[in-house]
Motif scaffolding. Structure first.
Motif, mmCIF file in Angstrom:
data_model
loop_
_atom_site.group_PDB
_atom_site.id
_atom_site.type_symbol
_atom_site.label_atom_id
_atom_site.label_comp_id
_atom_site.label_asym_id
_atom_site.label_seq_id
_atom_site.Cartn_x
_atom_site.Cartn_y
_atom_site.Cartn_z
ATOM 1 N N ASP A 1 5.636 7.265 2.359
ATOM 2 C CA ASP A 1 4.452 6.410 2.376
ATOM 3 C C ASP A 1 3.216 7.284 2.225
ATOM 4 O O ASP A 1 2.928 8.126 3.080
ATOM 5 N N LEU A 2 2.476 7.083 1.141
ATOM 6 C CA LEU A 2 1.286 7.885 0.855
ATOM 7 C C LEU A 2 0.037 7.088 1.192
ATOM 8 O O LEU A 2 -0.159 5.983 0.688
ATOM 9 N N GLN A 3 -0.801 7.670 2.046
ATOM 10 C CA GLN A 3 -2.070 7.052 2.413
ATOM 11 C C GLN A 3 -3.156 8.104 2.230
ATOM 12 O O GLN A 3 -3.265 9.029 3.023
ATOM 13 N N GLY A 4 -3.915 7.988 1.150
ATOM 14 C CA GLY A 4 -4.935 8.974 0.864
ATOM 15 C C GLY A 4 -5.044 9.209 -0.622
ATOM 16 O O GLY A 4 -4.490 8.456 -1.434
ATOM 17 N N ILE B 1 11.019 8.660 -3.238
ATOM 18 C CA ILE B 1 10.170 7.646 -3.860
ATOM 19 C C ILE B 1 8.835 7.598 -3.136
ATOM 20 O O ILE B 1 8.788 7.427 -1.919
ATOM 21 N N ILE B 2 7.750 7.777 -3.873
ATOM 22 C CA ILE B 2 6.408 7.712 -3.290
ATOM 23 C C ILE B 2 5.942 6.259 -3.282
ATOM 24 O O ILE B 2 5.822 5.637 -4.336
ATOM 25 N N ARG B 3 5.707 5.722 -2.102
ATOM 26 C CA ARG B 3 5.228 4.349 -1.969
ATOM 27 C C ARG B 3 3.745 4.400 -1.596
ATOM 28 O O ARG B 3 3.396 4.775 -0.479
ATOM 29 N N LEU B 4 2.888 4.027 -2.534
ATOM 30 C CA LEU B 4 1.446 4.126 -2.313
ATOM 31 C C LEU B 4 0.982 2.990 -1.411
ATOM 32 O O LEU B 4 1.061 1.821 -1.769
ATOM 33 N N GLN B 5 0.471 3.355 -0.243
ATOM 34 C CA GLN B 5 -0.028 2.369 0.710
ATOM 35 C C GLN B 5 -1.534 2.170 0.578
ATOM 36 O O GLN B 5 -2.040 1.063 0.716
ATOM 37 N N SER B 6 -2.244 3.248 0.314
ATOM 38 C CA SER B 6 -3.692 3.182 0.104
ATOM 39 C C SER B 6 -4.117 4.462 -0.599
ATOM 40 O O SER B 6 -3.406 5.449 -0.610
ATOM 41 N N GLY B 7 -5.310 4.431 -1.198
ATOM 42 C CA GLY B 7 -5.790 5.617 -1.877
ATOM 43 C C GLY B 7 -5.414 5.627 -3.352
ATOM 44 O O GLY B 7 -5.197 4.587 -3.970
#
Length: 364
Positions: free
Chosen positions: A88-91, A105-111
């Motif tokens: 989970d990527l936040q930024g 797997i990169i799951r884009l949460q925000s940014g």
């Protein structure tokens, strides 16, 4: 008190069984062009901003679901995680020269994720074990690939010939775009997946597009094609097809709208018209091969009735080819046409063609 760290982590051969936390107010510095390896079992939390513009950063994460937070500016970035794991990527992640997604797997949460390097320096696991589930941005002209997918799998997009350096973002969705076919150019639209393009100047992309068909069931009459639309639920326009194989499909026309999907069009039939009347001005004054211009690989050979080659064309052949057919004597000739697309093989057809000294108003 503000601190400056010249090296973030030493390279270790064991996993750190804890969260990695960088506190607010800490400046992360660098010396020369270091290689930094971070190994963690858990989350990687950055409460500050990393400016590693001359750094090669490799992150190895252990765990089924982990997280990376904060703002990162990196020269070369390599990500490896447990196969099938979700990060989970936040930024904000900006990578300037090289990006390698090995696993996870990169799951884009925000940014935002932005890659500014060459597509040749963007590598992804070919089996689809590592990609971005969310909006992925690139800038620069030329060949641009987008390693995107959904929770159900890898669904990459490629623009082979972008004519502008503007930022382009792409995201894949496993959902029904509800596009409306016109039943002439577009017979149906696949309901299982679509892609959305985000760009401030969509018209400047000026490139055709390649879409993945991995994991998709394309049914219905006709043959597959790429369609585009201005919005979900609107009319589907046919971008036509230059190449189709079991893994991907490439459009013939350039993209000009933000919604992309895969639909069906009438089956493409290539037909050599059997009459040329070059001695008077008519529609039949040149050799005409129906639909051959929809293929990227073309070879046309025109022979006399004894098999002697009169003229041969390659990919430059179009139905407006500049050739003086009045130099031919009336009679029967043979036309052989080969056509196909990269990665999908070629087809060969032949037809007897009659050259007449009479005016025939319509093509056969």
């Amino acid at each position: 008190m503000k601190k400056t760290l010249l090296i973030l982590f030493a390279i270790t051969s064991h996993w750190v069984h804890a969260q990695v936390i960088v506190t607010t107010g800490t400046d992360i510095g660098q010396a020369n062009t270091p290689d930094i390896v971070v190994r963690a079992s858990g989350d990687l939390i950055n409460a500050s901003s990393f400016d590693f513009s001359e750094t090669n950063l490799r992150i190895h994460l252990n765990g089924s679901v982990t997280a990376i937070t904060g703002n990162w500016y990196i020269k070369q970035f390599k990500l490896a995680a447990d196969t099938g794991s979700v990060i989970d990527l936040q930024g904000n992640f900006t990578v300037t020269e090289g990006l390698e997604l090995v696993s996870g797997i990169i799951r884009l949460q925000s940014g935002k994720i932005l890659y500014n390097g060459e597509s040749a320096n963007l590598t992804v696991d070919k089996e689809g074990n590592s990609y971005v589930n969310g909006l992925f941005f690139q800038s620069g002209d030329g060949n641009r690939q987008f390693p995107v997918g959904t929770a159900n799998g890898y669904a990459p997009v490629r623009f082979p010939a972008v004519k502008s350096k503007i930022e382009i973002g792409v995201q894949a969705f496993d959902d029904d775009p509800q596009l409306v076919p016109d039943n002439v150019e577009v017979l149906a639209v696949n309901s299982g997946r679509y892609w959305r393009i985000t760009s401030s100047e969509l018209a400047q992309i000026n490139s055709n597009v390649n879409l993945s068909t991995r994991g998709m069931l394309i049914s219905g009459q006709g043959s597959p094609t790429i369609v585009q639309a201005a919005a979900l639920g609107s009319a589907a326009a046919n971008l036509k097809t230059s190449s189709v194989n079991e893994d991907n499909i490439t459009s013939l026309l350039a993209v000009t709208a933000p919604i992309l999907a895969i639909g069906n069009q009438e089956e493409i039939i290539v037909k050599i018209h059997d009459l040329i009347t070059p001695f008077t001005v008519t529609q039949n004054d040149k050799l005409f091969i129906e639909n051959i211009e929809r293929f990227t690989i073309r070879k046309v050979t025109f022979l006399d009735r004894y098999g002697k080659v009169i003229k041969e064309w390659g990919n430059e052949f179009t139905n407006d080819i500049d050739y003086d057919f009045t130099q031919l004597s009336p009679g029967n000739y043979i036309c052989v046409a080969e056509y196909g697309n990269e990665g999908s093989g070629t087809t060969k057809i032949s037809q007897m063609v009659t050259v007449l000294k009479t005016n025939v108003a319509n093509k056969n």
